[in-house]
Motif scaffolding. Structure first.
Motif, PDB file in Angstrom:
ATOM      1  N   LYS A  12       0.859  -1.180   0.000  1.00 14.05           N
ATOM      2  CA  LYS A  12       0.000   0.000   0.000  1.00 14.05           C
ATOM      3  C   LYS A  12       0.900   1.236   0.000  1.00 14.05           C
ATOM      4  CE  LYS A  12      -3.884  -2.042   2.594  1.00 14.05           C
ATOM      5  NZ  LYS A  12      -3.876  -3.232   1.881  1.00 14.05           N
ATOM      6  N   GLY A  13       0.679   2.115  -0.962  1.00 18.52           N
ATOM      7  CA  GLY A  13       1.426   3.368  -1.005  1.00 18.52           C
ATOM      8  C   GLY A  13       2.591   3.338  -1.966  1.00 18.52           C
ATOM      9  N   THR A  14       3.412   4.379  -1.890  1.00 18.08           N
ATOM     10  CA  THR A  14       4.557   4.518  -2.781  1.00 18.08           C
ATOM     11  C   THR A  14       5.675   3.567  -2.387  1.00 18.08           C
ATOM     12  OG1 THR A  14       5.648   6.198  -1.425  1.00 18.08           O
ATOM     13  CG2 THR A  14       4.028   6.989  -3.036  1.00 18.08           C
ATOM     14  N   GLY A  15       6.625   3.432  -3.281  1.00 12.20           N
ATOM     15  CA  GLY A  15       7.749   2.540  -3.002  1.00 12.20           C
ATOM     16  C   GLY A  15       8.543   2.937  -1.777  1.00 12.20           C
ATOM     17  N   THR A  19       3.993   0.612   2.719  1.00  7.28           N
ATOM     18  CA  THR A  19       4.274  -0.556   3.547  1.00  7.28           C
ATOM     19  C   THR A  19       3.584  -1.766   2.935  1.00  7.28           C
ATOM     20  OG1 THR A  19       2.366  -0.168   4.968  1.00  7.28           O
ATOM     21  CG2 THR A  19       4.472   0.765   5.690  1.00  7.28           C
ATOM     22  N   GLY A  20       4.073  -2.913   3.304  1.00  9.61           N
ATOM     23  CA  GLY A  20       3.499  -4.129   2.772  1.00  9.61           C
ATOM     24  C   GLY A  20       3.604  -5.270   3.750  1.00  9.61           C
ATOM     25  N   THR A  21       3.036  -6.378   3.329  1.00 10.68           N
ATOM     26  CA  THR A  21       3.119  -7.606   4.115  1.00 10.68           C
ATOM     27  C   THR A  21       3.355  -8.780   3.176  1.00 10.68           C
ATOM     28  OG1 THR A  21       0.729  -7.988   4.020  1.00 10.68           O
ATOM     29  CG2 THR A  21       1.578  -6.771   5.941  1.00 10.68           C
ATOM     30  N   ILE A  22       3.921  -9.824   3.747  1.00 11.01           N
ATOM     31  CA  ILE A  22       4.120 -11.079   3.026  1.00 11.01           C
ATOM     32  C   ILE A  22       3.549 -12.198   3.884  1.00 11.01           C
ATOM     33  CG2 ILE A  22       5.835 -12.744   2.223  1.00 11.01           C
ATOM     34  CD1 ILE A  22       7.610 -10.436   1.451  1.00 11.01           C
ATOM     35  N   THR A  23       2.763 -13.069   3.252  1.00 10.60           N
ATOM     36  CA  THR A  23       2.178 -14.224   3.932  1.00 10.60           C
ATOM     37  C   THR A  23       2.486 -15.465   3.102  1.00 10.60           C
ATOM     38  OG1 THR A  23       0.399 -12.880   4.847  1.00 10.60           O
ATOM     39  CG2 THR A  23       0.026 -15.253   4.771  1.00 10.60           C
ATOM     40  N   THR A  24       2.943 -16.517   3.772  1.00 12.22           N
ATOM     41  CA  THR A  24       3.214 -17.771   3.084  1.00 12.22           C
ATOM     42  C   THR A  24       2.062 -18.745   3.289  1.00 12.22           C
ATOM     43  OG1 THR A  24       4.433 -18.612   5.003  1.00 12.22           O
ATOM     44  CG2 THR A  24       5.719 -17.532   3.269  1.00 12.22           C
ATOM     45  N   GLN A  25       1.977 -19.696   2.386  1.00 17.57           N
ATOM     46  CA  GLN A  25       0.917 -20.711   2.428  1.00 17.57           C
ATOM     47  C   GLN A  25       0.883 -21.412   3.775  1.00 17.57           C
ATOM     48  OE1 GLN A  25       1.124 -23.369  -0.914  1.00 17.57           O
ATOM     49  NE2 GLN A  25       0.020 -24.992   0.133  1.00 17.57           N
ATOM     50  N   SER A  26       2.040 -21.703   4.345  1.00 17.67           N
ATOM     51  CA  SER A  26       2.099 -22.415   5.623  1.00 17.67           C
ATOM     52  C   SER A  26       1.774 -21.502   6.808  1.00 17.67           C
ATOM     53  CB  SER A  26       3.498 -22.981   5.840  1.00 17.67           C
ATOM     54  OG  SER A  26       4.432 -21.918   6.012  1.00 17.67           O
ATOM     55  N   GLN A  33       5.916  -7.908   8.066  1.00 16.33           N
ATOM     56  CA  GLN A  33       6.086  -6.537   7.617  1.00 16.33           C
ATOM     57  C   GLN A  33       7.157  -6.431   6.544  1.00 16.33           C
ATOM     58  OE1 GLN A  33       6.851  -3.761  10.782  1.00 16.33           O
ATOM     59  NE2 GLN A  33       7.500  -2.177   9.376  1.00 16.33           N
ATOM     60  N   LEU A  34       6.877  -5.601   5.546  1.00 14.14           N
ATOM     61  CA  LEU A  34       7.778  -5.326   4.439  1.00 14.14           C
ATOM     62  C   LEU A  34       7.717  -3.835   4.176  1.00 14.14           C
ATOM     63  CD1 LEU A  34       9.454  -6.520   2.019  1.00 14.14           C
ATOM     64  CD2 LEU A  34       7.301  -6.628   0.781  1.00 14.14           C
ATOM     65  N   SER A  35       8.876  -3.185   4.037  1.00  9.02           N
ATOM     66  CA  SER A  35       8.894  -1.747   3.750  1.00  9.02           C
ATOM     67  C   SER A  35      10.223  -1.382   3.101  1.00  9.02           C
ATOM     68  CB  SER A  35       8.713  -0.926   5.038  1.00  9.02           C
ATOM     69  OG  SER A  35       9.843  -1.047   5.868  1.00  9.02           O
ATOM     70  N   PHE A  36      10.299  -0.154   2.598  1.00  7.19           N
ATOM     71  CA  PHE A  36      11.554   0.357   2.050  1.00  7.19           C
ATOM     72  C   PHE A  36      12.642   0.267   3.100  1.00  7.19           C
ATOM     73  CE2 PHE A  36      14.629   3.719   1.393  1.00  7.19           C
ATOM     74  CZ  PHE A  36      14.955   3.574   0.053  1.00  7.19           C
ATOM     75  N   LYS A  37      12.299   0.642   4.324  1.00 11.62           N
ATOM     76  CA  LYS A  37      13.268   0.649   5.422  1.00 11.62           C
ATOM     77  C   LYS A  37      13.783  -0.760   5.721  1.00 11.62           C
ATOM     78  CE  LYS A  37      13.761   3.353   9.432  1.00 11.62           C
ATOM     79  NZ  LYS A  37      13.147   4.074  10.510  1.00 11.62           N
ATOM     80  N   THR A  38      12.886  -1.764   5.746  1.00 11.24           N
ATOM     81  CA  THR A  38      13.334  -3.125   6.055  1.00 11.24           C
ATOM     82  C   THR A  38      14.144  -3.726   4.908  1.00 11.24           C
ATOM     83  OG1 THR A  38      11.300  -4.193   5.277  1.00 11.24           O
ATOM     84  CG2 THR A  38      11.407  -3.585   7.610  1.00 11.24           C
ATOM     85  N   ARG A  39      14.024  -3.144   3.714  1.00  5.12           N
ATOM     86  CA  ARG A  39      14.791  -3.650   2.587  1.00  5.12           C
ATOM     87  C   ARG A  39      16.137  -2.952   2.427  1.00  5.12           C
ATOM     88  NH1 ARG A  39      12.978  -4.688  -3.694  1.00  5.12           N
ATOM     89  NH2 ARG A  39      14.699  -6.105  -4.117  1.00  5.12           N
ATOM     90  N   PHE A  40      16.134  -1.625   2.540  1.00  7.96           N
ATOM     91  CA  PHE A  40      17.336  -0.871   2.212  1.00  7.96           C
ATOM     92  C   PHE A  40      18.042  -0.249   3.410  1.00  7.96           C
ATOM     93  CE2 PHE A  40      14.704  -0.811  -1.654  1.00  7.96           C
ATOM     94  CZ  PHE A  40      15.591  -1.443  -2.513  1.00  7.96           C
TER      95      PHE A  40
END
Length: 138
Positions: A12-15, A19-26, A33-40
């Motif tokens: 949701k929102g700009t790069g 912010t975002g989320t990741i969910t796995t099948q299991s 949580q996923l974000s620009f900050k957690t990546r870079f």
């Protein structure tokens, strides 16, 4: 054997500010949580490179376990750290740092099995980058 696994990403929102989320099948990852900050930078959450490192270390280590067992040397303990290098918009290197306790095996046979596992691991075959491995027999 054939199977399909899945995961879902939501953003949701700009790069940069979004912010975002990741969910796995299991559901091992459940709206992680996923974000620009957690990546870079640093922050609480995950990022694609970290997830690739997790997948690669897990796949390689399991593949090596199969190879060692087939050769008559069931491992007592294998530990692999995968380091994914991101540079100029690309993953340029993955280094696998392996240590293993494998009773009865020679260092030469351990090194050979580690190299073969690197080559035939499904995640290694998927990735289009340089992959190196350092193996230490303990």
């Amino acid at each position: 054997m054939k199977f399909t696994r899945k995961a879902n990403a939501n953003w949701k929102g700009t790069g940069m500010e979004g912010t975002g989320t990741i969910t796995t099948q299991s559901t091992t990852l459940d709206k992680a949580q996923l974000s620009f900050k957690t990546r870079f930078a640093e922050g609480v959450g995950t990022n694609p490179e970290e997830l690739i490192a997790a997948a690669h270390s897990g796949c390689f280590t399991m593949q090596l376990s199969f190879l060692l067992t087939e050769a008559g040397f069931p491992p007592a303990d294998l530990n692999t750290e995968a380091r994914v290098t991101f540079e100029d918009g690309a993953i340029t290197l993955i280094h696998l740092e392996l240590s293993g306790d494998v009773p009865g095996i020679t260092d030469e046979a351990f090194q050979s099995a580690a190299q073969k596992a690197k080559e035939i691991c499904p995640i290694s075959k998927l990735l289009n980058t340089t992959i190196t491995v350092t193996a230490t027999l303990v």
